[in-house]
Design a protein around this motif. Structure first.
Motif, PDB file in Angstrom:
ATOM      1  N   LEU A 113      -6.762   8.353  -6.468  1.00 29.58           N
ATOM      2  CA  LEU A 113      -7.503   8.474  -5.577  1.00 29.58           C
ATOM      3  C   LEU A 113      -8.131   6.742  -4.674  1.00 29.58           C
ATOM      4  CD1 LEU A 113      -6.511   8.947  -2.366  1.00 29.58           C
ATOM      5  CD2 LEU A 113      -8.656  10.521  -3.012  1.00 29.58           C
ATOM      6  N   LEU A 149       0.838  -1.041   0.048  1.00 35.44           N
ATOM      7  CA  LEU A 149       0.240  -0.288   0.196  1.00 35.44           C
ATOM      8  C   LEU A 149       0.857   1.339  -0.203  1.00 35.44           C
ATOM      9  CD1 LEU A 149      -2.780  -0.697   2.323  1.00 35.44           C
ATOM     10  CD2 LEU A 149      -3.093  -0.784  -0.271  1.00 35.44           C
ATOM     11  N   TRP A 150       1.988   1.796   0.610  1.00 35.64           N
ATOM     12  CA  TRP A 150       2.749   2.426   0.601  1.00 35.64           C
ATOM     13  C   TRP A 150       3.427   2.755  -0.911  1.00 35.64           C
ATOM     14  CZ3 TRP A 150       4.227   6.672   2.848  1.00 35.64           C
ATOM     15  CH2 TRP A 150       5.407   7.460   2.867  1.00 35.64           C
ATOM     16  N   HIS A 166      -8.991  -0.450  -2.832  1.00 35.50           N
ATOM     17  CA  HIS A 166      -7.157  -1.495  -2.709  1.00 35.50           C
ATOM     18  C   HIS A 166      -7.079  -1.878  -1.252  1.00 35.50           C
ATOM     19  CE1 HIS A 166      -4.629  -1.908  -6.218  1.00 35.50           C
ATOM     20  NE2 HIS A 166      -4.353  -0.704  -6.441  1.00 35.50           N
ATOM     21  N   TRP A 167      -7.352  -0.335  -0.955  1.00 36.73           N
ATOM     22  CA  TRP A 167      -7.806  -0.625   0.985  1.00 36.73           C
ATOM     23  C   TRP A 167      -8.863  -1.063   1.012  1.00 36.73           C
ATOM     24  CZ3 TRP A 167      -5.038   1.079   5.192  1.00 36.73           C
ATOM     25  CH2 TRP A 167      -4.300   1.688   4.881  1.00 36.73           C
ATOM     26  N   GLU A 179       3.237   5.934  -6.003  1.00 34.28           N
ATOM     27  CA  GLU A 179       2.667   5.849  -6.860  1.00 34.28           C
ATOM     28  C   GLU A 179       1.889   7.167  -7.838  1.00 34.28           C
ATOM     29  OE1 GLU A 179       2.738   5.762 -10.973  1.00 34.28           O
ATOM     30  OE2 GLU A 179       3.730   4.135 -10.115  1.00 34.28           O
ATOM     31  N   LEU A 227      -1.787   6.087 -10.014  1.00 35.20           N
ATOM     32  CA  LEU A 227      -1.892   6.086  -9.678  1.00 35.20           C
ATOM     33  C   LEU A 227      -3.905   6.652  -8.903  1.00 35.20           C
ATOM     34  CD1 LEU A 227      -3.761   2.740  -8.628  1.00 35.20           C
ATOM     35  CD2 LEU A 227      -2.875   3.251  -6.107  1.00 35.20           C
ATOM     36  N   TYR A 236      -7.159   3.687  -5.575  1.00 32.55           N
ATOM     37  CA  TYR A 236      -6.245   3.433  -4.325  1.00 32.55           C
ATOM     38  C   TYR A 236      -6.959   3.228  -3.130  1.00 32.55           C
ATOM     39  CZ  TYR A 236      -2.807   4.168  -0.814  1.00 32.55           C
ATOM     40  OH  TYR A 236      -1.224   4.177   0.539  1.00 32.55           O
ATOM     41  N   MET A 252       2.123   1.961  -3.800  1.00 33.54           N
ATOM     42  CA  MET A 252       0.943   2.208  -4.194  1.00 33.54           C
ATOM     43  C   MET A 252       0.967   3.714  -3.611  1.00 33.54           C
ATOM     44  SD  MET A 252      -1.592  -0.520  -5.020  1.00 33.54           S
ATOM     45  CE  MET A 252      -1.840  -1.224  -3.518  1.00 33.54           C
ATOM     46  N   PHE A 253       1.344   4.309  -2.520  1.00 35.86           N
ATOM     47  CA  PHE A 253       0.963   5.403  -2.252  1.00 35.86           C
ATOM     48  C   PHE A 253       1.372   6.740  -2.950  1.00 35.86           C
ATOM     49  CE2 PHE A 253       1.854   8.798   1.049  1.00 35.86           C
ATOM     50  CZ  PHE A 253       0.250   9.239   1.052  1.00 35.86           C
TER      51      PHE A 253
END
Length: 268
Positions: free
Chosen positions: A161, A150-151, A167-168, A156, A159, A164, A153-154
């Protein structure tokens, strides 16, 4: 509960308590029970092969890993005992295999295979945590990888919001809701089939004990009234107020009153 299931399948009537040093009576089919547990140890070899292949190791190296597991002396010995260690190892290996499979799908988010591996990992984590609390180390491993992913992807910038957040949500559903649900489900079954009272119930809350068949608490009103027999327990379950006919050998020389952590007639 897995051990209890093996007892039921073996036709055990529940009278033998499996105390250390005692011989098995003729009516206890311990061979079947040991074979039931050994199946979890047997599953470790193919799971080791599968995990290595999912990590893109050559078939020869994956087969070598499976052979190492097959001929490991400690695994061979522990798998034949009627204990929870073999299921714990099998569920841990299953969780690792699911994690490796999910890692393979990181470039294909929200595909059908991605969802299958993700929820498969959640089921495996629920099983390993339910087998023994030491299985929470497997949960920690999956959690550490999830945080790392997740970090990444954060960080990136391309990506969006909304993606993202999806994903969460997917990981919270699969890796929190599913394992917790499985863990609570087994406890629900455990308490549903646990209907008879014995000394081990003393560790449970009084309200739970009072609902068990044969409980001494069920023979009187639940609320304390005149003539009720009570047990006083220290906060946090530290021990029961316990007294007996012995006197202190020094000091006050009066009757001994102590704290005792187990069920005993002198606690009443």
């Amino acid at each position: 509960m897995l051990v209890a299931l093996s007892e039921v399948l073996a036709g055990h009537n529940g009278t033998f308590e499996f105390k250390g040093g005692e011989e098995y009576p003729a009516y206890v089919n311990y061979v079947f029970m040991r074979g039931f547990n050994a199946m979890f140890g047997i599953a470790l070899a193919p799971l080791a092969y599968l995990t290595c292949r999912l990590l893109r190791l050559p078939p020869a190296f994956a087969a070598m890993a499976a052979l190492f597991v097959t001929f490991d002396n400690a695994i061979t010995v522990i798998s034949r005992f009627i204990l929870l260690d073999a299921p714990l190892l099998a569920f841990t290996a299953l969780a690792l295999a699911m994690l490796a499979g999910f890692y393979r799908q990181h470039a294909r988010p929200f595909s059908s295979s991605w969802w299958q591996w993700l929820f498969g990992m959640g089921v495996a984590l629920g099983l390993v945590a339910s087998a023994k609390w030491v299985g929470l180390f497997a949960v920690a491993l999956a959690g550490a990888y999830t945080i790392y992913e997740l970090w990444e992807m954060f960080c990136e910038p391309r990506l969006q919001l909304g993606a993202y957040a999806k994903h969460w949500a997917a990981r919270m559903a699969a890796l929190i809701v599913v394992p917790v649900g499985i863990y609570m489900f087994w406890f629900w079954i455990h308490f549903a089939v646990l209907t008879n009272y014995d000394a081990s119930a003393a560790f449970m809350p009084m309200g739970f004990q009072a609902r068990l068949k044969g409980s001494p608490l069920a023979q009187q009103p639940y609320e304390v009234t005149t003539g009720s027999a009570i047990r006083l327990q220290a906060p946090g379950g530290a021990g029961y107020l316990h007294s007996h006919v012995h006197r202190y050998p020094a000091g006050s020389m009066r009757q001994q009153i102590t704290g005792y952590g187990y069920a005993d007639g002198n606690n009443v």
